[in-house]
Design a protein around this motif. Structure first.
Motif, PDB file in Angstrom:
ATOM      1  N   PHE A   1      -3.316  53.823  -0.386  1.00  0.00           N
ATOM      2  CA  PHE A   1      -2.357  54.222   0.639  1.00  0.00           C
ATOM      3  C   PHE A   1      -2.861  53.869   2.038  1.00  0.00           C
ATOM      4  CE2 PHE A   1      -0.688  57.629  -2.418  1.00  0.00           C
ATOM      5  CZ  PHE A   1       0.474  56.922  -2.685  1.00  0.00           C
TER       6      PHE A   1
ATOM      7  N   PHE B   1       7.472  56.006  -0.490  1.00  0.00           N
ATOM      8  CA  PHE B   1       6.502  55.079   0.098  1.00  0.00           C
ATOM      9  C   PHE B   1       5.925  54.177  -0.990  1.00  0.00           C
ATOM     10  CE2 PHE B   1       2.347  53.726   1.561  1.00  0.00           C
ATOM     11  CZ  PHE B   1       2.530  53.443   2.910  1.00  0.00           C
TER      12      PHE B   1
ATOM     13  N   SER C   1      -3.367  54.787  11.270  1.00  0.00           N
ATOM     14  CA  SER C   1      -2.641  53.593  11.700  1.00  0.00           C
ATOM     15  C   SER C   1      -3.507  52.362  11.473  1.00  0.00           C
ATOM     16  CB  SER C   1      -2.263  53.695  13.181  1.00  0.00           C
ATOM     17  OG  SER C   1      -3.386  53.393  14.005  1.00  0.00           O
TER      18      SER C   1
ATOM     19  N   LYS D   1      -1.584  61.334   6.107  1.00  0.00           N
ATOM     20  CA  LYS D   1      -0.562  61.589   7.118  1.00  0.00           C
ATOM     21  C   LYS D   1      -1.056  62.570   8.173  1.00  0.00           C
ATOM     22  CE  LYS D   1       3.683  61.967   6.999  1.00  0.00           C
ATOM     23  NZ  LYS D   1       5.017  62.598   6.861  1.00  0.00           N
TER      24      LYS D   1
ATOM     25  N   GLU E   1      -2.525  50.245   2.702  1.00  0.00           N
ATOM     26  CA  GLU E   1      -1.130  49.898   2.915  1.00  0.00           C
ATOM     27  C   GLU E   1      -0.655  50.336   4.291  1.00  0.00           C
ATOM     28  OE1 GLU E   1       2.411  48.145   2.314  1.00  0.00           O
ATOM     29  OE2 GLU E   1       0.669  47.976   0.999  1.00  0.00           O
ATOM     30  N   MET E   2      -1.254  51.411   4.829  1.00  0.00           N
ATOM     31  CA  MET E   2      -0.917  51.864   6.176  1.00  0.00           C
ATOM     32  C   MET E   2      -1.565  50.999   7.251  1.00  0.00           C
ATOM     33  SD  MET E   2      -1.265  55.991   5.569  1.00  0.00           S
ATOM     34  CE  MET E   2      -0.222  56.855   4.388  1.00  0.00           C
TER      35      MET E   2
ATOM     36  N   ARG F   1       6.899  50.201  -0.784  1.00  0.00           N
ATOM     37  CA  ARG F   1       5.790  49.320  -0.412  1.00  0.00           C
ATOM     38  C   ARG F   1       5.163  48.640  -1.635  1.00  0.00           C
ATOM     39  NH1 ARG F   1       3.727  50.087   4.763  1.00  0.00           N
ATOM     40  NH2 ARG F   1       5.301  51.098   6.068  1.00  0.00           N
TER      41      ARG F   1
END
Length: 343
Positions: A185, A302, A165, A160, A188-189, A306
């Motif tokens: 993660f 999250f 992105s 984060k 998935e982002m 997800r």
């Protein structure tokens, strides 16, 4: 009740600890899962002085997950049977950091960390302040909750801070539990993920976890390999989850001009030539130390929404009696996440 005692010099044992009752503001948690974390190994490996071995031990374990078994006076918002992830820091609850959930940054008196200054989760039961107890989403298992209680959420919040992105290629240094969670993660982002390690087994797990490419850094050529994979540019972002000078420097040097680099690996040292490695490359370098209580909730939401399959990264499971041998395997570098489970 049964619990683990670290003896130092790569040894641990199961002992009996006194039963406890929760005081005002506190709850008693019946442990369902407790994760083993790489930072546990500092105390596990250390040579402890005789006087410390003679004192009443502080039970290790800072990745606790369980259910509320008893409630002290004045506790609000929790009920017997609630499924709980525990934020393993407790502060004064009054300073500006505590009020925003960052109790590890407490500037008041009496800051403690479960597993170090106060009994942790490697035992049948654990006392915790109600403010550190967060509801585990129904979609998540106790052992995934334990993973999120430190390692996995540390990776999530490092990503984060990098403002990751789907436009980014990220190189993640280290394919231990934190790095592997970071791979899942980041994928998935929407990012393309390059996983870096020296273990073939760990890199295989990283590929299965969603890595776009893997880099074997056994010969120290990670920077060159990452630059080649990114057409001479370097990665848009890098995450260092090991805590060694060599991998920190490689993470910095494999980040492109105007890129972002985040350190989450604890310990070790770091020295760099600021002009060529940071200033002249307009590099953004940040550190990220675990997360707040709100951050733990966010990482869990999250994961649940997800459907991030963190449970597939858990390769070592044992009961409390099996912990001494499990720590030996964990310390030896067995791939994946290790947890202690209770029925």
């Amino acid at each position: 009740m049964r619990g683990i005692k670290f003896l130092g010099d790569h040894r641990s044992e199961v002992i009996d600890y006194p039963d406890e009752e929760p005081g005002p503001g506190y709850v008693l948690l019946k442990m369902r899962s407790s994760g083993m974390c790489g930072s546990d190994l500092h105390r596990y490996r250390a040579t402890l002085p005789p006087e410390e071995l003679e004192r009443p031990p502080v039970r290790p374990g800072h990745e606790p997950c369980g259910e509320v078994a008893a409630i002290g006076d004045g506790v609000k918002g929790l009920r017997i049977g609630d499924r709980i992830m525990q934020h393993h820091y407790e502060g004064c609850r009054e300073c500006r950091f505590c009020r925003t959930g960052w109790s590890q940054l407490c500037r008041g008196s009496g800051r403690v960390t479960h597993g170090y200054g106060r009994h942790g989760g490697h035992g049948d039961y654990m006392i915790a302040h109600s403010s550190t107890c967060l509801i585990l989403p129904d979609e998540l298992s106790f052992e995934v909750g334990a993973f999120l209680a430190c390692g996995a959420s540390t990776a999530f919040h490092g990503l984060k801070k990098l403002q990751l992105s789907g436009l980014d290629t990220i190189a993640i240094f280290g394919a231990g539990p934190v790095g592997l969670a970071g791979v899942m993660f980041a994928a998935e982002m929407g990012a393309r993920v390059i996983s870096v390690d020296i273990s073939g087994e760990r890199l295989e797990m990283a590929k299965a976890a969603g890595a776009w490419e893997v880099v074997d850094n056994s010969d120290g050529s990670a920077v060159e390999q990452i630059v080649d994979l990114t057409h001479g540019e370097g990665a848009d972002a890098t995450l260092e989850a090991i805590g060694l000078h060599a991998t920190r420097l490689a993470a910095v040097q494999s980040t492109r001009i105007f890129g972002r680099c985040c350190f989450v690996g604890e310990g070790g040292d770091f020295h760099v030539e600021p002009s060529p490695d940071i200033i002249h490359r307009h590099l953004t370098l940040v550190g990220s130390w675990t997360f707040s209580t709100h951050g733990l909730e966010e990482a869990a939401r999250f994961t649940a929404r997800r459907g991030v399959p963190l449970g597939s990264l858990i390769t070592g499971r044992c009961d409390i009696e099996g912990v001494p041998s499990a720590y030996q395997r964990f310390e030896a570098g067995a791939p994946g996440k290790f947890v202690i489970n209770w029925d």
